[in-house]
Design a protein around this motif. Structure first.
Motif, PDB file in Angstrom:
ATOM      1  N   UNK A 149     -33.310 -71.687  43.475  1.00 46.90           N
ATOM      2  CA  UNK A 149     -32.517 -72.904  43.292  1.00 46.90           C
ATOM      3  C   UNK A 149     -32.506 -73.793  44.533  1.00 46.90           C
ATOM      4  N   UNK A 150     -32.483 -73.163  45.726  1.00 47.80           N
ATOM      5  CA  UNK A 150     -32.499 -73.969  46.955  1.00 47.80           C
ATOM      6  C   UNK A 150     -33.816 -74.737  47.076  1.00 47.80           C
ATOM      7  N   UNK A 151     -34.907 -74.079  46.675  1.00 48.93           N
ATOM      8  CA  UNK A 151     -36.229 -74.734  46.674  1.00 48.93           C
ATOM      9  C   UNK A 151     -36.235 -75.927  45.713  1.00 48.93           C
ATOM     10  N   UNK A 152     -35.655 -75.764  44.547  1.00 47.21           N
ATOM     11  CA  UNK A 152     -35.651 -76.831  43.536  1.00 47.21           C
ATOM     12  C   UNK A 152     -34.945 -78.084  44.077  1.00 47.21           C
ATOM     13  N   UNK A 153     -33.779 -77.889  44.685  1.00 46.32           N
ATOM     14  CA  UNK A 153     -33.014 -79.034  45.194  1.00 46.32           C
ATOM     15  C   UNK A 153     -33.659 -79.610  46.453  1.00 46.32           C
ATOM     16  N   UNK A 154     -34.115 -78.745  47.360  1.00 54.37           N
ATOM     17  CA  UNK A 154     -34.731 -79.207  48.615  1.00 54.37           C
ATOM     18  C   UNK A 154     -35.997 -80.011  48.385  1.00 54.37           C
ATOM     19  N   UNK A 155     -36.835 -79.569  47.444  1.00 48.09           N
ATOM     20  CA  UNK A 155     -38.078 -80.305  47.178  1.00 48.09           C
ATOM     21  C   UNK A 155     -37.783 -81.665  46.536  1.00 48.09           C
ATOM     22  N   UNK A 156     -36.724 -81.741  45.733  1.00 46.29           N
ATOM     23  CA  UNK A 156     -36.354 -83.022  45.111  1.00 46.29           C
ATOM     24  C   UNK A 156     -35.928 -84.029  46.177  1.00 46.29           C
ATOM     25  N   UNK A 157     -35.142 -83.555  47.130  1.00 50.18           N
ATOM     26  CA  UNK A 157     -34.719 -84.404  48.247  1.00 50.18           C
ATOM     27  C   UNK A 157     -35.954 -84.890  49.013  1.00 50.18           C
ATOM     28  N   UNK A 158     -36.862 -83.972  49.324  1.00 45.88           N
ATOM     29  CA  UNK A 158     -38.063 -84.331  50.087  1.00 45.88           C
ATOM     30  C   UNK A 158     -38.964 -85.294  49.339  1.00 45.88           C
ATOM     31  N   UNK A 159     -39.203 -85.020  48.057  1.00 45.10           N
ATOM     32  CA  UNK A 159     -40.145 -85.851  47.312  1.00 45.10           C
ATOM     33  C   UNK A 159     -39.616 -87.275  47.126  1.00 45.10           C
ATOM     34  N   UNK A 160     -38.301 -87.406  46.975  1.00 45.27           N
ATOM     35  CA  UNK A 160     -37.789 -88.763  46.760  1.00 45.27           C
ATOM     36  C   UNK A 160     -37.862 -89.624  48.023  1.00 45.27           C
ATOM     37  N   UNK A 161     -38.182 -89.002  49.174  1.00 51.63           N
ATOM     38  CA  UNK A 161     -38.402 -89.770  50.417  1.00 51.63           C
ATOM     39  C   UNK A 161     -39.717 -90.533  50.396  1.00 51.63           C
ATOM     40  N   UNK A 162     -40.637 -90.067  49.595  1.00 54.57           N
ATOM     41  CA  UNK A 162     -42.011 -90.570  49.630  1.00 54.57           C
ATOM     42  C   UNK A 162     -42.101 -92.031  49.206  1.00 54.57           C
ATOM     43  N   UNK A 163     -41.279 -92.432  48.235  1.00 54.53           N
ATOM     44  CA  UNK A 163     -41.340 -93.801  47.721  1.00 54.53           C
ATOM     45  C   UNK A 163     -40.011 -94.105  47.029  1.00 54.53           C
ATOM     46  N   UNK A 178     -29.945 -95.985  55.059  1.00 49.18           N
ATOM     47  CA  UNK A 178     -31.372 -96.283  54.895  1.00 49.18           C
ATOM     48  C   UNK A 178     -32.030 -95.402  53.827  1.00 49.18           C
ATOM     49  N   UNK A 179     -31.568 -94.147  53.744  1.00 52.09           N
ATOM     50  CA  UNK A 179     -32.201 -93.241  52.795  1.00 52.09           C
ATOM     51  C   UNK A 179     -31.158 -92.481  51.983  1.00 52.09           C
ATOM     52  N   UNK A 180     -31.462 -92.339  50.696  1.00 47.68           N
ATOM     53  CA  UNK A 180     -30.629 -91.493  49.845  1.00 47.68           C
ATOM     54  C   UNK A 180     -31.554 -90.836  48.829  1.00 47.68           C
TER      55      UNK A 180
END
Length: 331
Positions: free
Chosen positions: A61-75, A111-113
């Motif tokens: 579950x931590x991976x699922x949430x952490x990757x979502x946070x990271x991927x939404x930084x891309x664009x 700046x980022x969310x």
């Protein structure tokens, strides 16, 4: 015609995936070929949108949430929907990453969310015992930085999901799983329907008592209101807050000003539950309008039992709500 809550969510996900090609969903079992998660919420999505946009995550579950946070930084155009766990009960390992998601906007000075909608199948009344019946909203509402919504009808589920997926920012989207295929929760869902955050819905107008609720208990409260009208001629207002953060204090306070009496009802535990926040607000801000002490109904301070007799003893039911409401009306 009317749609079940589960279909309303499924149709809205698909519509938003067509609307924005930069939308992705992952989580436990979401890409199960024929089903789409344990509850069929993502049925048919991988077939239509492909493996790059719809895929199953590890049981982490931590991976699922952490990757979502990271991927939404891309664009900034990217929108991520995650099924944080198959049942809300299993979300706890991800809380550290949840905290990170709530901090980001503040920490980056706006700046980022993370543009993430975090879905969790929540609540009891399914005979699920202590690992398939939990509500997390009381615990997670203590962390500033996430919107928290909890619909109880199909149209609100569709509308709040669409608003979450089109909005910038982080939303915890709680789904009452006992209502996925319930006739009571089924409604007509208008095309392209949106529901604003922070706006409660008055489900039933009344002048003698305000019942403030959300989730599974919305339906119990509506049934109790009908019963009180039939039996005593009482006129009970039922407010479905839909959105916990932001909270529509205005609608709640206007109602209490009119009725002079407030009963806060939710499925979660009374002690430490979100209802305490609502009750405290009414007590502080509306004291001069109250004709009776604010009352609360919810679960006992125990895990949810597996046996139907235990579940009935622990979770709030129509009779418990009825007794509390009647006492207030007669106060």
């Amino acid at each position: 015609g009317k749609e079940f809550l589960v279909n309303a969510i499924n149709e809205t996900l698909k519509a938003e995936f067509r609307h924005n090609p930069d939308t992705f969903i992952w989580g436990q079992d979401v890409a199960n070929k024929d089903k789409g998660g344990v509850f069929n919420v993502t049925k048919g999505m991988q077939q239509e949108f492909g493996e790059a946009r719809v895929f199953s995550a590890p049981i982490a579950e931590d991976y699922i949430v952490g990757t979502a946070n990271g991927m939404s930084r891309f664009d900034p155009k990217i929108r991520v929907v995650i099924e944080g766990a198959e049942f809300a009960d299993y979300f706890w390992p991800a809380v550290e990453q949840y905290v990170e998601c709530t901090h980001e906007y503040w920490r980056s000075n706006g700046k980022f969310v993370p543009n993430v909608t975090l879905r969790l199948a929540s609540g009891g009344y399914i005979g699920g015992g202590l690992y398939h019946s939990q509500n997390l909203e009381g615990a997670l509402a203590t962390l500033p930085g996430a919107r928290i919504v909890y619909p109880s009808f199909a149209d609100d589920a569709a509308g709040l999901l669409r608003t979450s997926m089109r909005s910038r920012g982080f939303t915890l989207f709680l789904e009452p799983k006992a209502l996925y295929n319930s006739v009571e929760a089924a409604t007509v869902v208008p095309e392209d329907f949106e529901v604003p955050f922070g706006k409660a819905r008055i489900r039933r107008e009344g002048s003698d008592l305000s019942i403030i609720t959300y989730g599974n208990t919305t339906h119990l409260c509506l049934n109790v209101a009908e019963r009180l009208e039939k039996e005593g001629g009482w006129n009970v207002e039922v407010i479905d807050i839909r959105s916990l953060i932001p909270l529509d204090r205005e609608t709640i306070y206007e109602s209490v000003k009119k009725t002079g009496k407030a009963l806060v009802v939710h499925e979660d535990k009374v002690f430490g539950g979100f209802g305490g926040e609502i009750a405290a607000g009414i007590g502080s801000d509306m004291f001069r309008y109250l004709d009776a002490p604010v009352q609360r109904v919810g679960s006992t301070f125990t895990p949810v039992g597996f046996h139907p007799v235990l579940e009935r003893a622990i979770l709030p039911d129509a009779d418990r709500i009825y007794d509390a409401a009647k006492k207030l009306l007669e106060f």
